[in-house]
Design a protein around this motif. Structure first.
Motif, short mmCIF file in Angstrom:
data_model
loop_
_atom_site.label_atom_id
_atom_site.label_comp_id
_atom_site.label_asym_id
_atom_site.label_seq_id
_atom_site.Cartn_x
_atom_site.Cartn_y
_atom_site.Cartn_z
N LEU A 151 -6.37 -10.90 -40.87
CA LEU A 151 -7.56 -10.06 -40.44
C LEU A 151 -7.24 -8.69 -41.38
CD1 LEU A 151 -6.16 -8.79 -36.88
CD2 LEU A 151 -8.70 -9.92 -37.39
N ASN A 152 -8.75 -8.61 -42.11
CA ASN A 152 -8.82 -7.85 -43.16
C ASN A 152 -9.63 -6.53 -43.21
OD1 ASN A 152 -10.06 -6.91 -45.95
ND2 ASN A 152 -11.39 -8.34 -46.38
N SER A 153 -9.13 -5.30 -43.17
CA SER A 153 -9.06 -4.29 -43.07
C SER A 153 -9.48 -4.22 -41.23
CB SER A 153 -10.22 -3.26 -43.69
OG SER A 153 -9.87 -3.29 -44.61
N PRO A 154 -9.31 -4.90 -40.28
CA PRO A 154 -9.90 -5.03 -38.98
C PRO A 154 -10.13 -3.38 -38.41
CG PRO A 154 -7.92 -5.10 -38.44
CD PRO A 154 -7.76 -5.29 -39.58
N TRP A 155 -11.18 -3.05 -37.42
CA TRP A 155 -11.72 -1.92 -37.10
C TRP A 155 -10.40 -1.82 -35.73
CZ3 TRP A 155 -16.97 0.33 -34.99
CH2 TRP A 155 -15.95 2.38 -34.69
N LEU A 156 -8.85 -1.12 -35.47
CA LEU A 156 -8.36 -1.61 -34.38
C LEU A 156 -7.68 0.02 -33.54
CD1 LEU A 156 -5.50 -3.52 -35.84
CD2 LEU A 156 -7.49 -4.59 -34.86
N GLU A 157 -8.76 1.14 -34.17
CA GLU A 157 -9.21 2.45 -32.96
C GLU A 157 -10.23 2.93 -34.00
OE1 GLU A 157 -8.31 4.16 -31.11
OE2 GLU A 157 -6.26 3.95 -30.80
N LEU A 158 -10.26 3.71 -33.61
CA LEU A 158 -11.53 5.15 -33.73
C LEU A 158 -10.79 5.94 -34.39
CD1 LEU A 158 -14.21 5.67 -32.63
CD2 LEU A 158 -13.51 7.54 -31.59
N GLN A 159 -11.83 5.84 -35.89
CA GLN A 159 -10.78 7.45 -37.05
C GLN A 159 -11.11 8.40 -36.54
OE1 GLN A 159 -13.59 5.17 -36.78
NE2 GLN A 159 -14.42 4.51 -39.01
N GLY A 160 -9.68 8.93 -36.17
CA GLY A 160 -8.73 10.38 -35.71
C GLY A 160 -8.07 9.66 -34.56
N SER A 161 -7.95 8.67 -34.41
CA SER A 161 -6.69 8.55 -33.31
C SER A 161 -7.44 8.18 -32.11
CB SER A 161 -5.51 9.32 -33.42
OG SER A 161 -5.69 10.19 -32.84
N SER A 162 -6.22 8.01 -31.18
CA SER A 162 -6.85 7.64 -29.65
C SER A 162 -7.01 8.95 -28.97
CB SER A 162 -5.46 7.28 -28.71
OG SER A 162 -4.30 7.94 -28.78
N VAL A 163 -6.99 10.10 -29.60
CA VAL A 163 -7.02 11.35 -28.77
C VAL A 163 -8.46 11.46 -29.09
CG1 VAL A 163 -6.41 13.65 -29.01
CG2 VAL A 163 -4.59 12.69 -29.68
N LEU A 223 -20.99 1.51 -28.97
CA LEU A 223 -20.02 1.97 -29.13
C LEU A 223 -19.11 2.36 -28.15
CD1 LEU A 223 -18.26 3.80 -31.44
CD2 LEU A 223 -19.59 5.78 -30.66
N ARG A 224 -19.37 2.03 -26.52
CA ARG A 224 -18.68 2.24 -25.87
C ARG A 224 -18.01 1.25 -25.88
NH1 ARG A 224 -21.25 2.14 -20.02
NH2 ARG A 224 -22.01 0.44 -21.17
N ALA A 225 -18.42 0.09 -26.28
CA ALA A 225 -18.08 -1.36 -26.07
C ALA A 225 -17.28 -1.73 -26.65
CB ALA A 225 -18.89 -2.94 -27.21
N VAL A 226 -17.41 -1.13 -28.45
CA VAL A 226 -15.81 -0.82 -29.59
C VAL A 226 -14.47 -0.28 -29.10
CG1 VAL A 226 -15.38 0.07 -31.61
CG2 VAL A 226 -17.52 -1.29 -31.32
N MET A 227 -15.01 0.64 -28.33
CA MET A 227 -14.03 2.04 -27.85
C MET A 227 -13.25 1.57 -26.25
SD MET A 227 -16.26 5.85 -27.70
CE MET A 227 -14.51 6.29 -27.47
#
Length: 321
Positions: A151-163, A223-227
Motif C-alpha cells: 500500500l502506497n499512501s493508502p487512503w485509510l481514513e478521512l482527513q481530520g480523523s474519524s471524528v 464519498l459516502r462509499a469511501v467513508m
C-alpha cells in the motif's frame, strides 16, 4: 484468449479491455495494462504484481513497472471503470456508490494474470491512495487469493480523523440518498499537481484529461462509499498475508503554496495512515519515507530510490523477492 494491443505508454506496454456489467450510464469497461518488453529469454514468470491507482488518476508510473520487471515479476496495472483508459465520454468520471463494485474488475484482471502465470503463480496487489483502500477491503473479503499486499499512501481514513467522519457522515449520507451524483465543493488547489508536473518544477508528464487539475469533482454517493470503507477499516480488517504500508514522513496541508510541499504528502494525513495501517491484519510493516510525495513512486529521485529499496527489503524478507 486475451487480446492485447499497443498501449499509450509506448514500447513494451500493452492494454486489454475488460468488459463489465453495464450500469445506469450504459457500457462499462476496465483496462488492464501489462509491461511485456521483448526478450530473448522465454521464461514464464512465477510472480506478478497488479497495481491499482488512486482517485482522479490512471496508470502511467512506468518506473514502477520496470522495477518489478527487473526483479523477475510480471507487472500489470488496472485502470478502474470510469478512470483513464476506461473512461468513456458519457460517464461520470470515477463514480461508484459502493467500493465493492470494483470486485468485478479486480477479479477479471486477476483471472487474466493467473492465466498468464500458471497454476502455481504468486500474485501480489499494490494499491495507491484510494486504490490502496479498495485493495485492502478486497483482500479482507477474499482471503487466500493473494500472497502479499503493498500500500502506497493508502487512503485509510478521512482527513481530520474519524471524528470528522462521524460528524460529516450523516449530511453526506442524506445528500447521497437523494442526489448521489451531486458534486461537492472542489477543494483541490492544484498544489499536488504542482509538485509532480514537469511544467511546474516536477519530473512527470501525463495525460491531463485522465489526470486533470483540479481533480474530478467529488460526488456525494462516491464519498459516502469511501467513508463506509474508512469505517470498515476503523473496525479492523483481517488480511492475513504480509502487508507493507509506505507513506511520507510528513504531511503539509495548507491553503497557501509552500516549497515544503515538494517533500511531503499534501493530500493525506500520514499520521492517520500509520495508525490505521496496523488495523489491517496481523502482519503489517509500516515504512515512513522522508521527503516522500503522496505517490511515493513520483517523489524526487533520491527519495523514490529509498522507496524502491524498502520495497526490495520487504519482498526479500517475506520470500517474495
Amino acid at each position: 484468449m486475451t487480446t492485447w494491443s499497443a498501449d499509450v505508454l509506448g514500447d513494451g506496454y500493452q492494454v486489454h479491455t475488460l468488459p463489465l456489467r453495464p450500469d445506469d450510464e450504459g457500457e462499462v469497461v476496465a483496462s488492464l495494462v501489462r509491461y511485456a518488453p521483448p526478450t530473448d529469454e522465454p521464461v514464464r514468470p512465477v510472480r506478478a504484481v497488479l497495481y491499482v491507482h488512486g482517485w482522479s488518476d490512471y496508470f502511467f508510473q512506468t518506473g514502477l513497472a520496470e522495477h518489478w520487471h527487473a526483479r523477475g515479476a510480471a507487472f500489470y496495472a488496472l485502470d478502474l471503470r470510469k478512470y483513464g483508459r476506461s473512461l468513456r465520454p458519457w460517464q461520470t468520471p470515477g463514480y461508484v456508490d459502493d467500493l465493492g463494485t470494483y470486485d468485478e474488475e479486480l477479479e477479471a484482471a486477476l483471472e487474466v494474470v493467473r492465466a498468464d502465470l500458471g497454476l502455481y503463480g504468486r500474485v501480489m496487489v499494490m494499491g495507491h491512495s484510494t486504490g490502496g483502500l479498495v485493495a485492502a477491503l478486497w483482500a479482507d473479503r477474499h482471503p487466500g487469493e493473494l500472497h502479499g499486499l503493498v500500500l502506497n499512501s493508502p487512503w485509510l481514513e478521512l482527513q481530520g480523523s474519524s471524528v470528522l467522519r462521524h460528524v460529516s457522515g450523516p449530511a453526506i449520507a442524506q445528500l447521497a440518498r437523494f442526489q448521489p451524483k451531486a458534486p461537492l465543493p472542489n477543494i483541490d488547489p492544484g498544489y499536488y499537481a504542482r509538485t509532480l508536473s514537469s511544467d511546474t518544477g516536477g519530473e512527470w508528464t501525463y495525460d491531463r484529461t485522465w489526470r486533470p487539475v483540479p481533480s474530478f469533482p467529488v460526488r456525494a454517493g462516491w464519498l459516502r462509499a469511501v467513508m463506509a470503507g474508512h469505517a470498515t477499516v476503523a473496525r479492523g480488517l483481517h488480511v492475513t498475508v504480509p502487508i507493507l504500508m509506505l507513506a511520507s514522513a510528513r504531511t503539509v496541508i495548507s491553503p497557501r503554496w509552500s516549497e515544503e510541499m515538494r517533500a511531503a504528502d499534501v493530500v493525506l494525513d500520514v499520521e492517520l495512515l500509520a495508525r490505521r495501517a496496523v488495523q489491517l491484519g496481523p502482519l503489517v510493516t509500516v515504512v515512513r519515507v522522508t521527503g516522500g510525495l503522496h505517490d511515493l513512486t513520483l517523489s524526487p529521485h533520491p527519495v523514490r530510490a529509498r522507496f524502491y529499496a524498502e520495497l526490495d527489503r520487504w519482498t526479500a524478507a517475506y520470500g517474495w523477492g
